[in-house]
Scaffold this active site. Sequence first.
Site, PDB file in Angstrom:
ATOM      1  N   SER A  60      -0.288  -5.210  -7.374  1.00  0.00           N
ATOM      2  CA  SER A  60      -0.205  -5.807  -6.409  1.00  0.00           C
ATOM      3  C   SER A  60      -0.423  -4.287  -5.269  1.00  0.00           C
ATOM      4  O   SER A  60      -0.856  -4.055  -4.077  1.00  0.00           O
ATOM      5  CB  SER A  60       1.387  -5.659  -5.766  1.00  0.00           C
ATOM      6  OG  SER A  60       1.705  -6.713  -5.910  1.00  0.00           O
ATOM      7  N   ALA A  61      -0.824  -3.141  -6.013  1.00  0.00           N
ATOM      8  CA  ALA A  61      -1.736  -1.783  -5.641  1.00  0.00           C
ATOM      9  C   ALA A  61      -3.068  -2.479  -5.234  1.00  0.00           C
ATOM     10  O   ALA A  61      -3.201  -1.679  -4.112  1.00  0.00           O
ATOM     11  CB  ALA A  61      -1.925  -0.979  -6.634  1.00  0.00           C
TER      12      ALA A  61
END
Length: 389
Positions: A70-71
């Site tokens: 999710s970065a």
Amino acid sequence: MDVHGTVAEGFEPVGEAFAANFAVRGERGAAVAVYRDGHRVVDLWAGTRDVDGTADSAPWERGTAQIVRSATKGVAAAVLLLLHQRGELDLDAPVGTYWPEFKAAGKERTRVRDLLAHRAGVPVLDRPLTPEQAADPVLGADAVAAQAPVWEPGTDHGYHAQTYSWLTGELVRRVTGRTIGEWIAREVAGPVGADLWVGLPAGESGRVGRVGQVEPPRTATGLRTRPKRSVAEAYADPESLTRRAFAAITPLPDENDPGYRAAVLPASNGIATADGLARFYAALIGEVDGGTRLFTPGTMELARTEHSAGPDRVLVVPTRFGLGPMLHSPASPLLGPGSFGHPGRGGALAFADPDSAVAFAYVTNGFQPNVTADPRAQALVHAVRASLA
């Protein structure tokens, strides 16, 4: 463990914390990079390229890249903000202005800024997609467009763990005619000189290590680091928004599969080096190496101004979001109150802190059981803070 790379004078605590991650926090292979005032001050790597590697396995090298989960969302959000900066996207316009099919099932008033700030109300899919279906951008976009919201859009917030891929990706395609992966390659990664991809090119596959889940070492009390009980309970409940949001792709994809890595899923499958991510964030807040800057000061303020805050309908704990990026909070500690960026579940973290002119990124091949505050990443953030002090 041999640590490779460079640390500028004054940032020695970061090197010490990075080495301690291998000694006491269960690290297998990782890298960390820090920029200040647009110049690299920390560039470190160690361990093996593959999470399941032995002492004889290929070592992590400076150009080793990993999936950052999710970065990736921080990069996806920046694309929409850059389109707004260029006058191609109105943040207050309904999403349906650009994507007419999205107006179905009660989403007619959903604004672009609602989508960015996790207020669109569609974190789940009533009919989850398989990994193969999820990799098809048309199927994913159609599924989100048909989905009825689980709360009135714009009235509350909850983490769009998987659906953020199709929300951002399809909006970029409708506005530009290109996939978000193509746009990132040409307008972000290329100009900045960042090793960063959403949709890994075949020619770069040899640089990417294998990732996997690992258990953290026992602490002095014999306990393991775990998510807060309320979060764990929510994951255990198959009917909860938490479980359903992450299960929008079912079963979960094999993150080491070449097909998954080549797909364009800007919520979850970005691949980057630590230096590539840190360089990207450095370019959001200033010139990198005296050259490229991506965000104007006004766009930077949009990114880090609070648009969602309080109990998260999906993550359960209180979260804070700007227009896309996560903001500093107890649930997701960054460098300071003005920081903005995004963690990746189980490890990765990248952010910018305009107040100290710092950009930071940490990537790992070993994902531990946490959501937004990995202890290895936090040890490095504390060390950066100590270095600045």
